[in-house]
Design an enzyme around this catalytic site. Structure first.
Site, PDB file in Angstrom:
ATOM      1  N   GLU A 197       0.531  -1.140   0.028  1.00  0.00           N
ATOM      2  CA  GLU A 197       0.236   0.352   0.189  1.00  0.00           C
ATOM      3  C   GLU A 197       0.422   1.125  -0.496  1.00  0.00           C
ATOM      4  O   GLU A 197       0.186   2.310   0.866  1.00  0.00           O
ATOM      5  CB  GLU A 197      -0.880  -0.348   0.752  1.00  0.00           C
ATOM      6  CG  GLU A 197      -2.333  -1.303   0.826  1.00  0.00           C
ATOM      7  CD  GLU A 197      -3.035  -0.519   2.003  1.00  0.00           C
ATOM      8  OE1 GLU A 197      -2.912  -0.200   2.973  1.00  0.00           O
ATOM      9  OE2 GLU A 197      -3.807  -2.312   1.795  1.00  0.00           O
ATOM     10  N   GLU A 325      -4.722  -8.900  -0.153  1.00  0.00           N
ATOM     11  CA  GLU A 325      -5.405  -8.878   1.342  1.00  0.00           C
ATOM     12  C   GLU A 325      -6.979  -8.835   1.175  1.00  0.00           C
ATOM     13  O   GLU A 325      -7.475  -7.853  -0.024  1.00  0.00           O
ATOM     14  CB  GLU A 325      -5.033  -7.410   1.946  1.00  0.00           C
ATOM     15  CG  GLU A 325      -3.344  -7.154   2.322  1.00  0.00           C
ATOM     16  CD  GLU A 325      -3.313  -5.995   2.946  1.00  0.00           C
ATOM     17  OE1 GLU A 325      -4.041  -5.037   4.042  1.00  0.00           O
ATOM     18  OE2 GLU A 325      -2.355  -6.048   3.192  1.00  0.00           O
TER      19      GLU A 325
END
Ligand code: AHR
Length: 521
Positions: A197, A325
């Site tokens: 991220e 994820e």
């Protein structure tokens, strides 16, 4: 004459309505004659972060613990994870990866520095679970490691040294250090996330800036002694298609540099209705159930849209889409640390897991690995622990029942489903996928998202004359049923007899709020 006509028309209409009422509203064709892509077993991957009680207490108890363990890793957890055939495990984060300095987690445990986990609750991180312990965990479970490197607060040298430490058999400082720490031979490590991220907790970068870092870092992550890294680029926010475009443009246009380096592209997508009001994991209304299902189905569109961009730059599908994820994100359980993300897991989670896995199967030509968040005690876990006790969640049982699809050939399905309506909104009531394993057995998995209405599905197995069917089912009396400590299991896999097959035509009645896997021969 006129009256007679009216009567005939009315009679015909009633017959049609009657016939329609008896017809199943759901039909499906399983294209057993059009198998192409394989469902990588790595779609059944997991994620374990230094977050709350995932590692500490969940997986790792230390060698001196009274809880039975092997070199500090809980035996009950390893045994349970082996049963669901965990294929790959991502570690150490998540956001934690970008504050993790791997050298603090090697060497004698008593000498490792203690620090603060600033990402997740400001608790003490004593580094007792580090590289050797993680690799031991993967070896005990029998899964592939997926390591997420630190771009946010680390350096190129730190990350490239980590690769050398893990995988080099040569005469160099990092391999020597590993040997000094008790591991003579290098490990094999394939999957390597080049940051996590990076748009947010992994460095707050723009896509352009990250694409430069991706190239720089990837260039210095070397392949040693027969180990070939499968480097995974960080993705943007779930719907940031511009991020994907920017990275792929760079991938295509760096004179083959990046094409030689980067093999995977990451997508993270959590099922959350409202980030400010996520709702309870167990105390929810039918409306919340509906919106959780609706949100989960967005995974299909996200994968399709990111894949369309990947297809434009990489028609040969060299790059895998890695959904590293995913899962439900609800409010933490009352009375628990809000930073520990500990939530219960109900039948709703089981259906959500099934829907996601069906979507991943559908896109398995592009989706090469996924990692549910997270393995133990965090978010949509497959296992919960309390001291020495352990609970297997409804999600665990979906992973167990669906494991028959691992490395099987995906059979495309055309599903026409009845709708499940809530107020003015509606979604398909059914989600399904199919595959054929090495022995030629076909497995069909289907979930009925409707919480109160059974669904009859009529299914043509095109290219198969199957005549035998066995089944298993996960369901419960209520939509929020869950398994809890010290109580008999409410949600588990049970035999299912609601399917019949004859000459390739299958009829199955899926009870409301259920997940079923059928074996057809
Ligand atoms: O899984 C919890 C967190 O969610 C991860 O650390 C991060 O990558 C994501 O935002």
């Amino acid at each position: 004459m006129r009256k007679k006509h009216v009567f005939i028309i009315l009679a015909l209409l009633s017959i049609t309505i009657l016939l329609q009422a008896q017809q199943p509203m759901n039909t499906m064709v399983v294209h057993a004659d059009a198998a192409k892509d394989t469902i990588s077993k790595n779609i059944y991957g997991h994620f374990a972060e230094h977050l709350g009680r995932c590692i500490y207490g969940g997986i790792w108890v230390g060698e001196d613990s009274l809880i039975p363990n092997t070199r500090g890793i809980r035996n009950d957890i390893v045994a349970a994870l082996k049963k669901i055939k965990v294929a790959a495990l991502r570690w150490p984060g998540g956001c934690f990866a970008d504050e993790y300095h791997w050298m603090e987690g090697i060497g004698p445990r008593g000498e490792r520095p203690k620090k603060v986990n600033t990402t997740w609750g400001g608790v003490v991180e004593d580094n007792s679970f580090g590289t050797h312990e993680f690799m031991d965990l993967c070896e005990q479970i029998g899964c592939e490691p997926v390591i997420c490197g630190n771009i946010g607060s680390g350096t190129v040298k730190e990350m490239s040294d980590w690769v050398q430490y893990l995988t080099s058999d040569g005469d160099n400082p990092m391999a020597q250090l590993r040997r000094k720490n008790g591991r003579e031979k290098p490990w094999k490590v394939r999957f390597w996330c080049v940051g996590n991220e990076t748009w947010g907790c992994g460095g707050i970068m723009s896509a352009e800036r990250y694409s430069e870092e991706l190239a720089r870092y990837s260039h210095f992550l070397k392949n040693y002694d027969g180990n070939t890294l499968y480097k995974i680029s960080s993705g943007g926010l779930p719907e940031d298609y511009n991020w994907t475009e920017t990275i792929l443009k760079k991938w295509k246009n760096t004179d083959g540099w990046l094409q030689g380096y980067v093999s995977g592209y990451s997508l993270h997508f959590y099922t959350v209705n409202d980030w400010n009001k996520k709702g309870s994991a167990t105390n929810f209304t039918e409306k919340e159930w509906f919106f959780t299902m609706k949100k989960t189905l967005e995974m299909d569109e996200l994968i399709a849209k990111h894949s369309a961009i990947l297809d434009r730059y990489d028609a040969d599908k060299k790059i895998g889409l890695i959904v590293d994820e995913w899962g439900n994100w609800f409010d933490v359980e009352p009375g628990t640390n809000p930073a520990f993300l500990y939530q219960q897991n109900s039948l709703r989670d089981a259906v959500v897991a099934a829907v996601n896995l069906n979507i991943f199967h559908k896109h398995c030509g592009r989706v090469k690995m996924t990692n549910i968040a997270q393995m133990v005690n965090v978010l949509q876990s497959v296992i919960l622990t309390r001291e020495k006790e352990m609970v297997l969640t409804p999600t665990y049982y979906v992973f167990k029942m669906y494991s028959v699809h691992q490395d099987a050939v995906m059979l495309p399905v055309d599903l026409k489903s009845d709708v499940y309506a809530n107020g003015t909104e509606s979604i398909p009531a059914l989600s399904a996928s199919a595959s054929r394993d090495r022995n030629g057995t076909i497995h069909i998995s289907a979930a009925n998202l409707h919480p109160t209405k059974a669904q009859t599905l009529r299914c043509e197995l095109r290219g198969s004359a199957a005549s035998k069917v066995n089944g298993e089912i996960i369901t419960a009396e209520t939509i929020n049923a869950y398994n809890d400590f010290g109580k008999p299991e409410t949600v588990n896999i049970r035999p299912f007899t609601g399917a019949q097959v004859q000459k390739g035509m299958l009829t199955v009645t899926l009870p409301a709020r259920s997940v079923v896997t059928l074996e057809v021969k």
